[in-house]
Write a protein that holds these residues in place. Structure first.
Motif, PDB file in Angstrom:
ATOM      1  N   SER A 254      -5.549  -9.212   2.985  1.00 42.35           N
ATOM      2  CA  SER A 254      -4.654  -9.270   1.790  1.00 42.35           C
ATOM      3  C   SER A 254      -4.071 -10.269   2.116  1.00 42.35           C
ATOM      4  O   SER A 254      -3.314 -10.640   3.603  1.00 42.35           O
ATOM      5  N   LEU A 255      -3.148 -10.601   1.461  1.00 42.09           N
ATOM      6  CA  LEU A 255      -1.955 -11.275   1.172  1.00 42.09           C
ATOM      7  C   LEU A 255      -0.873 -11.207   1.632  1.00 42.09           C
ATOM      8  O   LEU A 255       0.374 -11.637   1.761  1.00 42.09           O
ATOM      9  N   ASP A 256      -0.010 -11.062   0.348  1.00 45.83           N
ATOM     10  CA  ASP A 256       0.667 -10.145  -0.773  1.00 45.83           C
ATOM     11  C   ASP A 256       1.166  -9.183  -0.896  1.00 45.83           C
ATOM     12  O   ASP A 256       2.438  -8.733  -0.546  1.00 45.83           O
ATOM     13  N   ASP A 257       0.702  -8.434   0.259  1.00 46.67           N
ATOM     14  CA  ASP A 257       1.414  -6.948   0.756  1.00 46.67           C
ATOM     15  C   ASP A 257       2.775  -7.619   1.228  1.00 46.67           C
ATOM     16  O   ASP A 257       3.706  -5.929   0.709  1.00 46.67           O
ATOM     17  N   ARG A 258       2.844  -8.093   1.943  1.00 45.02           N
ATOM     18  CA  ARG A 258       4.232  -8.093   2.426  1.00 45.02           C
ATOM     19  C   ARG A 258       5.409  -8.295   1.176  1.00 45.02           C
ATOM     20  O   ARG A 258       6.296  -7.779   1.291  1.00 45.02           O
ATOM     21  N   ASP A 259       5.248  -8.942   0.483  1.00 44.43           N
ATOM     22  CA  ASP A 259       5.648  -9.661  -0.327  1.00 44.43           C
ATOM     23  C   ASP A 259       6.050  -8.397  -1.279  1.00 44.43           C
ATOM     24  O   ASP A 259       7.213  -7.946  -2.185  1.00 44.43           O
ATOM     25  N   ALA A 260       4.609  -7.735  -1.444  1.00 43.71           N
ATOM     26  CA  ALA A 260       4.719  -6.926  -2.685  1.00 43.71           C
ATOM     27  C   ALA A 260       5.777  -5.555  -2.034  1.00 43.71           C
ATOM     28  O   ALA A 260       7.041  -5.094  -2.663  1.00 43.71           O
ATOM     29  N   MET A 261       5.828  -4.997  -0.665  1.00 44.91           N
ATOM     30  CA  MET A 261       6.456  -4.074  -0.135  1.00 44.91           C
ATOM     31  C   MET A 261       7.892  -4.572  -0.477  1.00 44.91           C
ATOM     32  O   MET A 261       9.118  -3.964  -0.830  1.00 44.91           O
ATOM     33  N   ARG A 262       8.756  -6.026  -0.364  1.00 46.46           N
ATOM     34  CA  ARG A 262       9.873  -6.264  -0.262  1.00 46.46           C
ATOM     35  C   ARG A 262      10.285  -6.182  -1.930  1.00 46.46           C
ATOM     36  O   ARG A 262      11.339  -5.652  -2.087  1.00 46.46           O
ATOM     37  N   ALA A 263       8.990  -6.191  -2.582  1.00 37.35           N
ATOM     38  CA  ALA A 263       9.618  -5.884  -4.527  1.00 37.35           C
ATOM     39  C   ALA A 263      10.117  -4.924  -4.366  1.00 37.35           C
ATOM     40  O   ALA A 263      10.926  -4.399  -4.987  1.00 37.35           O
ATOM     41  N   VAL A 264       9.210  -3.977  -4.150  1.00 39.81           N
ATOM     42  CA  VAL A 264       9.552  -2.326  -3.872  1.00 39.81           C
ATOM     43  C   VAL A 264      10.771  -2.141  -3.221  1.00 39.81           C
ATOM     44  O   VAL A 264      11.444  -1.300  -4.089  1.00 39.81           O
ATOM     45  N   ARG A 265      11.085  -2.754  -2.375  1.00 40.44           N
ATOM     46  CA  ARG A 265      12.097  -1.845  -1.847  1.00 40.44           C
ATOM     47  C   ARG A 265      14.086  -2.803  -2.794  1.00 40.44           C
ATOM     48  O   ARG A 265      14.366  -1.599  -2.570  1.00 40.44           O
ATOM     49  N   VAL A 266      13.697  -3.868  -2.767  1.00 41.21           N
ATOM     50  CA  VAL A 266      14.967  -4.511  -3.938  1.00 41.21           C
ATOM     51  C   VAL A 266      14.439  -3.478  -5.130  1.00 41.21           C
ATOM     52  O   VAL A 266      15.582  -3.584  -5.520  1.00 41.21           O
ATOM     53  N   ALA A 267      13.718  -3.287  -5.002  1.00 40.13           N
ATOM     54  CA  ALA A 267      13.681  -2.390  -6.813  1.00 40.13           C
ATOM     55  C   ALA A 267      14.108  -1.240  -6.798  1.00 40.13           C
ATOM     56  O   ALA A 267      14.320  -0.011  -7.658  1.00 40.13           O
ATOM     57  N   GLY A 268      14.532  -0.280  -5.305  1.00 42.64           N
ATOM     58  CA  GLY A 268      14.839   0.929  -4.696  1.00 42.64           C
ATOM     59  C   GLY A 268      13.758   1.839  -4.872  1.00 42.64           C
ATOM     60  O   GLY A 268      14.680   3.260  -4.738  1.00 42.64           O
ATOM     61  N   ALA A 269      12.484   1.788  -4.060  1.00 44.47           N
ATOM     62  CA  ALA A 269      11.674   2.679  -3.270  1.00 44.47           C
ATOM     63  C   ALA A 269      11.664   2.532  -2.352  1.00 44.47           C
ATOM     64  O   ALA A 269      11.865   1.466  -2.173  1.00 44.47           O
ATOM     65  N   GLU A 270      11.292   3.075  -1.936  1.00 47.79           N
ATOM     66  CA  GLU A 270      11.095   2.767  -0.634  1.00 47.79           C
ATOM     67  C   GLU A 270       8.910   2.479  -0.432  1.00 47.79           C
ATOM     68  O   GLU A 270       8.343   3.131  -0.438  1.00 47.79           O
ATOM     69  N   PRO A 271       8.920   1.677   0.009  1.00 45.74           N
ATOM     70  CA  PRO A 271       7.027   0.376   0.779  1.00 45.74           C
ATOM     71  C   PRO A 271       6.715   1.242   1.409  1.00 45.74           C
ATOM     72  O   PRO A 271       7.725   2.123   2.729  1.00 45.74           O
ATOM     73  N   VAL A 272       5.494   2.201   1.454  1.00 50.21           N
ATOM     74  CA  VAL A 272       4.079   2.960   1.951  1.00 50.21           C
ATOM     75  C   VAL A 272       3.341   1.657   2.692  1.00 50.21           C
ATOM     76  O   VAL A 272       2.753   1.684   1.484  1.00 50.21           O
ATOM     77  N   SER A 273       3.380   1.865   3.832  1.00 47.84           N
ATOM     78  CA  SER A 273       1.837   0.871   3.756  1.00 47.84           C
ATOM     79  C   SER A 273       0.819   1.478   3.998  1.00 47.84           C
ATOM     80  O   SER A 273       0.846   2.706   4.733  1.00 47.84           O
ATOM     81  N   LEU A 274      -0.016   1.583   2.793  1.00 44.52           N
ATOM     82  CA  LEU A 274      -1.177   2.736   3.133  1.00 44.52           C
ATOM     83  C   LEU A 274      -2.485   0.878   4.056  1.00 44.52           C
ATOM     84  O   LEU A 274      -3.194   0.115   3.413  1.00 44.52           O
ATOM     85  N   TRP A 275      -3.623   1.923   4.577  1.00 43.30           N
ATOM     86  CA  TRP A 275      -4.550   0.948   5.364  1.00 43.30           C
ATOM     87  C   TRP A 275      -5.336   0.594   5.226  1.00 43.30           C
ATOM     88  O   TRP A 275      -6.113   2.127   4.421  1.00 43.30           O
ATOM     89  N   HIS A 276      -6.401  -0.165   4.358  1.00 44.96           N
ATOM     90  CA  HIS A 276      -8.204   0.246   4.153  1.00 44.96           C
ATOM     91  C   HIS A 276      -8.833   0.901   4.043  1.00 44.96           C
ATOM     92  O   HIS A 276      -9.847   1.121   3.736  1.00 44.96           O
ATOM     93  N   GLY A 277      -8.515   1.385   5.909  1.00 45.18           N
ATOM     94  CA  GLY A 277      -9.820   2.552   6.848  1.00 45.18           C
ATOM     95  C   GLY A 277      -9.647   3.455   6.651  1.00 45.18           C
ATOM     96  O   GLY A 277      -9.854   4.791   6.934  1.00 45.18           O
ATOM     97  N   ASP A 278      -8.224   3.885   6.414  1.00 46.67           N
ATOM     98  CA  ASP A 278      -7.215   5.096   5.647  1.00 46.67           C
ATOM     99  C   ASP A 278      -7.792   5.886   5.106  1.00 46.67           C
ATOM    100  O   ASP A 278      -6.895   5.420   3.799  1.00 46.67           O
ATOM    101  N   ALA A 279      -8.265   7.048   4.253  1.00 46.94           N
ATOM    102  CA  ALA A 279      -8.563   7.746   3.557  1.00 46.94           C
ATOM    103  C   ALA A 279      -7.256   8.381   2.784  1.00 46.94           C
ATOM    104  O   ALA A 279      -8.187  10.001   2.945  1.00 46.94           O
ATOM    105  N   ASP A 280      -6.116   7.871   2.851  1.00 44.70           N
ATOM    106  CA  ASP A 280      -5.595   9.203   2.617  1.00 44.70           C
ATOM    107  C   ASP A 280      -3.825   7.735   1.670  1.00 44.70           C
ATOM    108  O   ASP A 280      -4.143   6.881   2.351  1.00 44.70           O
ATOM    109  N   LEU A 281      -3.472   8.773   1.010  1.00 43.19           N
ATOM    110  CA  LEU A 281      -2.480   7.955   0.255  1.00 43.19           C
ATOM    111  C   LEU A 281      -0.589   8.203   0.709  1.00 43.19           C
ATOM    112  O   LEU A 281      -0.187   7.915   0.313  1.00 43.19           O
TER     113      LEU A 281
END
Lengths: 244, 77
Positions: free
Chosen positions: A32-59
């Protein structure tokens, strides 16, 4: 043991007590390349970004998920074909089918098509070249979970950067998508990658799941992008979740 | 052990830019008479004897091919 229990309790308590904003998960696959930018966009929009790992079957109790761009698993076999079977995709597919908003950007769009959460497929660009440029888009459906901040017919400029960005589908599917308002965004000046009917993004029947090749997370401020045309995708989601 | 081959091809109605690029290169290299080229993928699977053809078809349908855009053929070698 008590410490662990107490810590979990404290964390949950703190979350429930302090929960003012929406939590948006962003998946990271190998490649993945754009996960950090997506997190930043979520933060700028006013929500809390939560990192999800591909190997973790949990949202991790997120309210929505973004599947970001990149080259998950090296795009081996087909773009998105391996990522589809990552452990995190199990609960993601279940939650998405139950109505949780999901946005797939670029490689994330390819993953959602491979998962059959979205119709059609993305194949090699007609010119066989990687294309990286700012493109004008038209919002065709401003009633989805991710586009309510726009108006139908609104023009925005958002970058694309892909080699497998050509959207294809049967004539029957394309007719159906157009007739039911499931084309979310189109390339305004013709599709640089050859996408059928200039389709840049589509959604599911209920408008909760959207996939698009252009990268709105790269167009959220004037300093680093072609403008703020992409921010609406994230603020649309946040207002939906806050109102809910 | 048995050897099973899976060939995956884009459906005829799906544009194949790779095949087109190959077809266009041929005359430049002096090869005439090739009207069209379609490019695909060829998978060679070594499977246990108790793996059925049906199971291999499922593998092809689930992972090796994307049935939205591709057709596949399975055959034992």
């Amino acid at each position: 043991m008590t410490t662990v229990g107490a810590r979990v309790g404290a964390r949950v308590g703190a979350r429930v007590g302090a929960r003012v904003g929406a939590r948006v998960g962003i998946v990271t696959f190998p490649g993945s390349l754009d996960d950090r930018d997506a997190m930043r966009a979520v933060r700028v929009a006013g929500a809390e970004p939560v990192s999800l790992w591909h190997g973790d079957a949990d949202l991790h109790d997120v309210d929505a998920v973004i599947v970001p761009g990149g080259f998950s698993y090296g795009d081996y076999l087909r773009a998105g074909a391996i990522a589809r079977f990552a452990p995190v995709m199990g609960p993601l597919v279940v939650a998405a089918r139950e109505g949780m908003p999901v946005l797939g950007i670029c490689n994330g769009f390819q993953v959602l098509c491979e998962t059959h959460l979205l119709p059609g497929a993305l194949v090699r660009n007609v010119a066989q070249r990687f294309i990286c440029r700012d493109v004008p888009l038209v919002v065709d459906n401003a009633a989805t979970a991710w586009t309510s901040a726009y108006e139908n017919g609104q023009h925005i400029v958002v970058p694309i950067k892909n080699i497998d960005g050509c959207f294809v589908g049967s004539k029957r599917l394309l007719d159906e998508l157009e007739a039911t308002g499931r084309v979310v965004v189109r390339y305004a000046d013709g599709a640089p990658n050859g996408s059928m009917r200039d389709i840049a993004g589509v959604c599911n029947e209920t408008g909760t799941i959207v996939g698009m090749m252009p990268h709105p997370e790269h167009a959220i401020d004037d300093l680093t992008g072609p403008g703020v045309g992409g921010l609406g995708f994230f603020t649309s989601l946040v207002s939906r979740l806050v109102d809910a | 052990m048995a050897r099973v081959v899976v060939d995956v091809m884009l459906k005829p109605e799906i544009l194949d830019p790779q095949g087109q690029a190959i077809a266009q290169a041929l005359p430049r290299l002096g090869f005439g008479g090739v009207a069209d080229v379609r490019a695909g993928k060829h998978f060679v699977l070594d499977v246990d004897d108790d793996v059925s053809e049906q199971a291999v078809r499922e593998i092809a349908d689930t992972l090796l091919a994307n049935p939205v855009i591709e057709d596949f053929e399975v055959r034992a070698e």
